[in-house]
Design a protein around this motif. Structure first.
Motif, PDB file in Angstrom:
ATOM      1  N   ALA A   1       0.834  -1.208   0.000  1.00 33.23           N
ATOM      2  CA  ALA A   1       0.000   0.000   0.000  1.00 33.23           C
ATOM      3  C   ALA A   1       0.864   1.251   0.000  1.00 33.23           C
ATOM      4  O   ALA A   1       0.574   2.211  -0.724  1.00 33.23           O
ATOM      5  CB  ALA A   1      -0.932  -0.003   1.207  1.00 33.23           C
ATOM      6  N   LEU A   2       1.922   1.237   0.796  1.00 34.85           N
ATOM      7  CA  LEU A   2       2.804   2.400   0.845  1.00 34.85           C
ATOM      8  C   LEU A   2       3.612   2.551  -0.430  1.00 34.85           C
ATOM      9  O   LEU A   2       3.974   3.660  -0.813  1.00 34.85           O
ATOM     10  CB  LEU A   2       3.730   2.316   2.063  1.00 34.85           C
TER      11      LEU A   2
ATOM     12  N   ASN B   1      -5.319   5.221   9.664  1.00 31.05           N
ATOM     13  CA  ASN B   1      -6.701   4.872   9.325  1.00 31.05           C
ATOM     14  C   ASN B   1      -6.850   4.464   7.866  1.00 31.05           C
ATOM     15  O   ASN B   1      -7.569   3.516   7.548  1.00 31.05           O
ATOM     16  CB  ASN B   1      -7.651   6.031   9.646  1.00 31.05           C
ATOM     17  N   ARG B   2      -6.187   5.174   6.970  1.00 29.95           N
ATOM     18  CA  ARG B   2      -6.263   4.831   5.547  1.00 29.95           C
ATOM     19  C   ARG B   2      -5.605   3.476   5.287  1.00 29.95           C
ATOM     20  O   ARG B   2      -6.135   2.652   4.541  1.00 29.95           O
ATOM     21  CB  ARG B   2      -5.620   5.928   4.694  1.00 29.95           C
ATOM     22  N   LEU B   3      -4.453   3.231   5.925  1.00 29.70           N
ATOM     23  CA  LEU B   3      -3.796   1.932   5.791  1.00 29.70           C
ATOM     24  C   LEU B   3      -4.690   0.814   6.323  1.00 29.70           C
ATOM     25  O   LEU B   3      -4.779  -0.259   5.722  1.00 29.70           O
ATOM     26  CB  LEU B   3      -2.453   1.919   6.537  1.00 29.70           C
TER      27      LEU B   3
ATOM     28  N   ALA C   1      -5.814  -0.164  15.305  1.00 32.13           N
ATOM     29  CA  ALA C   1      -4.936  -0.585  16.405  1.00 32.13           C
ATOM     30  C   ALA C   1      -3.964  -1.671  15.938  1.00 32.13           C
ATOM     31  O   ALA C   1      -2.765  -1.628  16.254  1.00 32.13           O
ATOM     32  CB  ALA C   1      -5.760  -1.085  17.585  1.00 32.13           C
ATOM     33  N   ALA C   2      -4.467  -2.640  15.181  1.00 30.26           N
ATOM     34  CA  ALA C   2      -3.606  -3.713  14.667  1.00 30.26           C
ATOM     35  C   ALA C   2      -2.568  -3.152  13.697  1.00 30.26           C
ATOM     36  O   ALA C   2      -1.388  -3.505  13.751  1.00 30.26           O
ATOM     37  CB  ALA C   2      -4.445  -4.788  13.987  1.00 30.26           C
ATOM     38  N   VAL C   3      -3.012  -2.260  12.817  1.00 27.80           N
ATOM     39  CA  VAL C   3      -2.095  -1.647  11.853  1.00 27.80           C
ATOM     40  C   VAL C   3      -1.037  -0.831  12.581  1.00 27.80           C
ATOM     41  O   VAL C   3       0.145  -0.872  12.221  1.00 27.80           O
ATOM     42  CB  VAL C   3      -2.871  -0.810  10.810  1.00 27.80           C
ATOM     43  N   SER C   4      -1.419  -0.109  13.619  1.00 19.69           N
ATOM     44  CA  SER C   4      -0.462   0.672  14.410  1.00 19.69           C
ATOM     45  C   SER C   4       0.617  -0.224  15.006  1.00 19.69           C
ATOM     46  O   SER C   4       1.800   0.148  15.021  1.00 19.69           O
ATOM     47  CB  SER C   4      -1.161   1.430  15.529  1.00 19.69           C
TER      48      SER C   4
ATOM     49  N   THR D   1      -2.412  15.283  15.805  1.00 17.22           N
ATOM     50  CA  THR D   1      -2.552  13.990  16.482  1.00 17.22           C
ATOM     51  C   THR D   1      -2.478  12.823  15.508  1.00 17.22           C
ATOM     52  O   THR D   1      -2.564  11.670  15.920  1.00 17.22           O
ATOM     53  CB  THR D   1      -3.896  13.923  17.232  1.00 17.22           C
ATOM     54  N   ARG D   2      -2.350  13.120  14.228  1.00 20.26           N
ATOM     55  CA  ARG D   2      -2.322  12.057  13.207  1.00 20.26           C
ATOM     56  C   ARG D   2      -0.896  11.739  12.795  1.00 20.26           C
ATOM     57  O   ARG D   2      -0.052  12.624  12.710  1.00 20.26           O
ATOM     58  CB  ARG D   2      -3.119  12.477  11.981  1.00 20.26           C
ATOM     59  N   ALA D   3      -0.662  10.450  12.542  1.00 20.20           N
ATOM     60  CA  ALA D   3       0.642  10.008  12.051  1.00 20.20           C
ATOM     61  C   ALA D   3       0.480   9.551  10.604  1.00 20.20           C
ATOM     62  O   ALA D   3      -0.507   8.901  10.250  1.00 20.20           O
ATOM     63  CB  ALA D   3       1.171   8.865  12.902  1.00 20.20           C
ATOM     64  N   PHE D   4       1.439   9.906   9.794  1.00 20.32           N
ATOM     65  CA  PHE D   4       1.469   9.502   8.392  1.00 20.32           C
ATOM     66  C   PHE D   4       2.733   8.691   8.167  1.00 20.32           C
ATOM     67  O   PHE D   4       3.810   9.054   8.653  1.00 20.32           O
ATOM     68  CB  PHE D   4       1.451  10.730   7.480  1.00 20.32           C
ATOM     69  N   TYR D   5       2.586   7.600   7.431  1.00 15.49           N
ATOM     70  CA  TYR D   5       3.698   6.682   7.221  1.00 15.49           C
ATOM     71  C   TYR D   5       4.079   6.617   5.755  1.00 15.49           C
ATOM     72  O   TYR D   5       3.247   6.761   4.868  1.00 15.49           O
ATOM     73  CB  TYR D   5       3.329   5.282   7.725  1.00 15.49           C
ATOM     74  N   ARG D   6       5.378   6.369   5.539  1.00 17.51           N
ATOM     75  CA  ARG D   6       5.922   6.184   4.198  1.00 17.51           C
ATOM     76  C   ARG D   6       7.030   5.155   4.298  1.00 17.51           C
ATOM     77  O   ARG D   6       7.537   4.866   5.395  1.00 17.51           O
ATOM     78  CB  ARG D   6       6.459   7.491   3.644  1.00 17.51           C
TER      79      ARG D   6
END
Length: 126
Positions: free
Chosen positions: A38-39, A48-50, A59-62, A81-86
């Motif tokens: 996905a990334l 949330n999008r992931l 929670a599981a994705v985190s 408060t949001r985290a974005f991943y790459r």
């Protein structure tokens, strides 16, 4: 002649072999592979999008992202408060792609990635 192999750790007796095994064990989880895929297709995604994409709870994705982050496979950016991943680099993406391509070989016949039209839709690593 093979001096470049020693520099980047490709010798069988390299100190990086054990670390490579740890990377493989980190990727030996379908959810983590799906997160990386996905990334790979997106520059950056929120938890949330992931979660929506991989069909798991946030929670599981985190938890999976925390492990991938400790392994330096993904990087995070906070925005409020949001985290974005790459992806931290192109190597995890390439390993996952190669594993998928190897899986296609296990089905017999000519894998999709060997068809000329497959190259048009394939995203090259950054």
């Amino acid at each position: 002649m093979h001096a470049d192999k020693k520099i980047c750790g490709l010798d069988p007796d390299s100190q990086y072999v054990d670390l490579a095994v740890e990377v493989f064990s980190m990727l030996a989880d379908a959810t983590r592979v799906r997160i990386i895929l996905a990334l790979r297709e997106n520059e950056e995604l929120s938890v949330n999008r992931l979660a929506e994409i991989v069909d798991k709870s946030p929670a599981a994705v985190s938890q999976h992202l925390a492990k991938l982050r400790l392994a330096r496979i993904v990087a995070a950016r906070q925005e409020g408060t949001r985290a974005f991943y790459r992806l931290a680099n192109e190597h995890a993406s390439q390993m996952v792609s190669d594993a998928i391509f190897q899986a296609e070989h296990s089905l017999g016949g000519v894998p999709r990635h060997h068809h000329p039209s497959a190259d048009a839709g394939r995203k090259e690593p950054a």
